[in-house]
Design a protein around this motif. Structure first.
Motif, PDB file in Angstrom:
ATOM      1  N   ILE A 108      25.366  58.458  61.985  1.00 53.06           N
ATOM      2  CA  ILE A 108      26.278  59.050  62.961  1.00 53.06           C
ATOM      3  C   ILE A 108      26.848  60.342  62.384  1.00 53.06           C
ATOM      4  O   ILE A 108      27.502  60.336  61.336  1.00 53.06           O
ATOM      5  CB  ILE A 108      27.424  58.076  63.309  1.00 53.06           C
ATOM      6  N   ILE A 109      26.567  61.439  63.053  1.00 55.29           N
ATOM      7  CA  ILE A 109      27.058  62.734  62.574  1.00 55.29           C
ATOM      8  C   ILE A 109      28.568  62.842  62.759  1.00 55.29           C
ATOM      9  O   ILE A 109      29.292  63.260  61.859  1.00 55.29           O
ATOM     10  CB  ILE A 109      26.349  63.895  63.302  1.00 55.29           C
ATOM     11  N   ASP A 110      29.042  62.422  63.919  1.00 59.63           N
ATOM     12  CA  ASP A 110      30.486  62.457  64.155  1.00 59.63           C
ATOM     13  C   ASP A 110      30.809  61.819  65.506  1.00 59.63           C
ATOM     14  O   ASP A 110      29.928  61.598  66.336  1.00 59.63           O
ATOM     15  CB  ASP A 110      31.018  63.894  64.133  1.00 59.63           C
ATOM     16  N   ILE A 111      32.089  61.545  65.702  1.00 59.75           N
ATOM     17  CA  ILE A 111      32.621  61.112  66.991  1.00 59.75           C
ATOM     18  C   ILE A 111      33.577  62.202  67.424  1.00 59.75           C
ATOM     19  O   ILE A 111      34.502  62.564  66.684  1.00 59.75           O
ATOM     20  CB  ILE A 111      33.386  59.773  66.863  1.00 59.75           C
ATOM     21  N   ILE A 112      33.374  62.758  68.601  1.00 60.78           N
ATOM     22  CA  ILE A 112      34.170  63.903  69.041  1.00 60.78           C
ATOM     23  C   ILE A 112      34.633  63.705  70.478  1.00 60.78           C
ATOM     24  O   ILE A 112      34.064  62.922  71.229  1.00 60.78           O
ATOM     25  CB  ILE A 112      33.364  65.216  68.943  1.00 60.78           C
ATOM     26  N   ARG A 113      35.677  64.418  70.825  1.00 57.13           N
ATOM     27  CA  ARG A 113      36.152  64.411  72.204  1.00 57.13           C
ATOM     28  C   ARG A 113      35.188  65.204  73.077  1.00 57.13           C
ATOM     29  O   ARG A 113      34.590  66.178  72.631  1.00 57.13           O
ATOM     30  CB  ARG A 113      37.546  65.027  72.291  1.00 57.13           C
TER      31      ARG A 113
END
Length: 230
Positions: A108-113
């Motif tokens: 997972i690269i990131d969790i973003i809005r």
């Protein structure tokens, strides 16, 4: 910052007359448009205020309330060493991490809005980084779902602040106090267990949240929101 208004100075009488004519025209046009707006409002009286859209032949109500995230995945591997190799490359620029999915491994690269997603994805594309985007939506159908969204949003705020270069740590006392005052819904509720789990996690956070805690925080948020994947 103070903003000064530009004051237009009158040059001559002819220009003044022209301005008066334009102002009269605008006033007439405004009055006419208001009259038309009134007619349209009367036509809409009695109709539902929420917009609807066709989805697979069925009408669904489109609501503006809720919380939406994007999970940006950088790979899905059957061998852990392959996932680790990709994750090590990504971690030099992003807060990537690995989650196990059965006998497979997701990077997972990131969790973003969602509102930050386009800029983030553009950056990945320009760097030639392959990814898959999944949308997460928590609909605010009742007070419990709204409280769940607020709790996840509180964690996301800390997640985002830790990304900032000038932030070394975040004191968690205020977050713990806020979370500790949340009342769990009475009776059976699909969000009750998640709310309790978030509170336990928050109360267990160190007094000061540092960048060393970023991966654990990211992984917890991921495990909490992935079940709401659209």
């Amino acid at each position: 910052m103070r903003y000064t208004r530009y004051n237009y100075k009158k040059k001559n009488n002819n220009l003044l007359k022209l301005l008066i004519i334009i102002m009269v025209f605008l006033v007439v046009a405004f009055v006419a448009s208001k009259g038309l707006e009134g007619v349209l409002k009367r036509e809409l009286t009695g109709k539902e205020k929420e917009e609807t859209q066709e989805v697979d032949g069925k009408k669904s109500t489109e609501s503006n309330s809720g919380l939406t995230f994007w999970i940006i995945q950088g790979g899905f591997y059957s061998k852990k060493e392959n996932a680790e190799a990709v994750n090590n490359q990504l971690r030099s620029k992003y807060n990537s991490f690995i989650v196990e999915d059965g006998d497979k491994f997701r990077v997972i690269i990131d969790i973003i809005r969602k509102d930050q997603g386009d800029i983030f994805i553009k950056s990945l594309t320009e760097q030639g980084i392959s990814f898959v985007k999944s949308e997460i939506n928590i609909d605010y159908k009742d007070s419990a779902s709204e409280q769940l969204g607020n709790s996840i949003d509180a964690l996301m705020q800390h997640h985002e602040r830790l990304k900032e270069n000038d932030v070394a740590s975040i004191n968690t006392a205020e977050l713990k106090k806020w979370s500790g005052e949340i009342k769990l819904p009475e009776g059976e509720n699909p969000h009750k267990e998640d709310l309790a789990a978030i509170n336990v996690f928050i109360q267990g956070l160190p007094e000061d949240l540092t960048k060393a805690s970023q991966e654990d925080l990211s992984r917890f948020i991921y495990n909490m929101v992935v079940k709401y994947k659209i």
